[in-house]
Write an enzyme that holds these catalytic residues in place. Structure first.
Site, PDB file in Angstrom:
ATOM      1  N   GLY A  24     -13.474  -8.673 -30.818  1.00  0.00           N
ATOM      2  CA  GLY A  24     -12.915  -9.895 -30.252  1.00  0.00           C
ATOM      3  C   GLY A  24     -11.799 -10.531 -31.050  1.00  0.00           C
ATOM      4  O   GLY A  24     -11.120 -11.428 -30.550  1.00  0.00           O
ATOM      5  N   ASP A  25     -11.583 -10.065 -32.287  1.00  0.00           N
ATOM      6  CA  ASP A  25     -10.516 -10.653 -33.105  1.00  0.00           C
ATOM      7  C   ASP A  25     -10.001  -9.629 -34.118  1.00  0.00           C
ATOM      8  O   ASP A  25      -9.923  -9.900 -35.317  1.00  0.00           O
ATOM      9  CB  ASP A  25     -11.025 -11.907 -33.812  1.00  0.00           C
ATOM     10  N   ILE A  26      -9.642  -8.461 -33.615  1.00  0.00           N
ATOM     11  CA  ILE A  26      -9.135  -7.411 -34.497  1.00  0.00           C
ATOM     12  C   ILE A  26      -7.696  -7.732 -34.886  1.00  0.00           C
ATOM     13  O   ILE A  26      -6.805  -7.774 -34.036  1.00  0.00           O
ATOM     14  CB  ILE A  26      -9.214  -6.043 -33.800  1.00  0.00           C
TER      15      ILE A  26
END
Length: 264
Positions: A158-160
């Site tokens: 979700g937040d790479i």
């Protein structure tokens, strides 16, 4: 919430200055001589991310030693080498490949943990796009089409991005700070194209080149990746607008426009 109860309970000694963000508090510690990081979540999203770290169990992500609700004790990873610094040193392609290779190691076996869906996350864009119009409306239309025909659904970080992949002392790359979602795999890679910062992301021809590298390394459809980038950049801009940050929203929408142009 304070660190003290967990310092005592888990036999920790302070090993550096605390770090405070809008969503969590972190403290470098040691336990039996071993370096670790104590993290206290201050939002439900961060709590969910902590639980996902436990589920991953050190496979592709930082190893978790202890977990109790909002508190997480995990291995302390190195801030150097830094993927952001690699980009600044002219190794943008290499940094992108490392992110893709590391993302491929995050487990996907079922049963999955209970996590919100990607469609739920896009509510921010659903709310903002009708009044804002322009490229936000294009991003919303694209997001709806993608969400209505999902492919390769699984657990998403979700937040790479470049700041959330750190190295062990042995040179193994591991993720930190997941948001935790269920959705199409391609979405997780779109965020790479908005990073390590928006000035870099909007450099001429940069997005097209890095999208090609992601497509080849992660085995993703190039056009669909561009569409996810348009959708994600629109969502990010909608969040900035909701926070009253028009400047960041405008810069993020530049990424959305580039992705839209490449998708034509």
């Amino acid at each position: 919430m304070t660190f003290e109860p967990y310092l005592s309970r888990w036999n920790l000694t302070v090993d550096g200055l605390s770090i405070h963000t809008h969503s969590s508090d972190l403290l470098p510690v040691r336990r039996a001589g071993q370096a670790a990081m104590l993290k206290l979540a201050r939002s439900e999203e961060e709590r969910r991310g902590n639980a996902l770290m436990v589920w991953w169990n050190g496979r592709g992500a930082a190893q978790v030693y202890e977990h109790d609700g909002a508190a997480l004790l995990m291995e302390r990873l190195a801030v150097a080498p830094s993927l952001t610094e690699m980009v600044r040193a002219g190794q943008d392609d290499e940094a992108t490949r490392l992110l893709c290779q590391a993302a491929a190691k995050l487990p996907q076996e079922q049963p999955w943990p209970e996590l919100p869906t990607l469609r739920h996350w896009f509510q921010g864009l659903e709310k903002m796009a009708p009044s804002a119009g322009g490229v936000l409306s294009t991003a919303l239309k694209t997001a709806r089409e993608l969400l209505d025909s999902p492919r390769d659904v699984g657990v998403l970080h979700g937040d790479i991005h470049h700041g959330n992949l750190l190295s062990t002392a042995e040179g193994n790359w591991r993720f930190i700070d997941p948001k935790g979602l269920i959705g199409e795999r391609g979405f997780d890679y779109a965020n790479i194209l908005c990073n390590p910062d928006l000035d870099t992301a909007t450099q001429p021809e940069r997005l097209a080149r890095q999208a090609r590298i992601i497509s080849e390394t992660a085995k993703l459809d190039y056009t669909r990746l561009l569409r996810w980038t348009l959708a994600y950049a629109g969502l990010s801009a909608a969040w900035h607008l909701a926070d009253g940050d028009g400047k960041m929203a405008a810069k993020t929408l530049d990424v959305a426009r580039i992705a839209a142009e490449l998708d034509r």
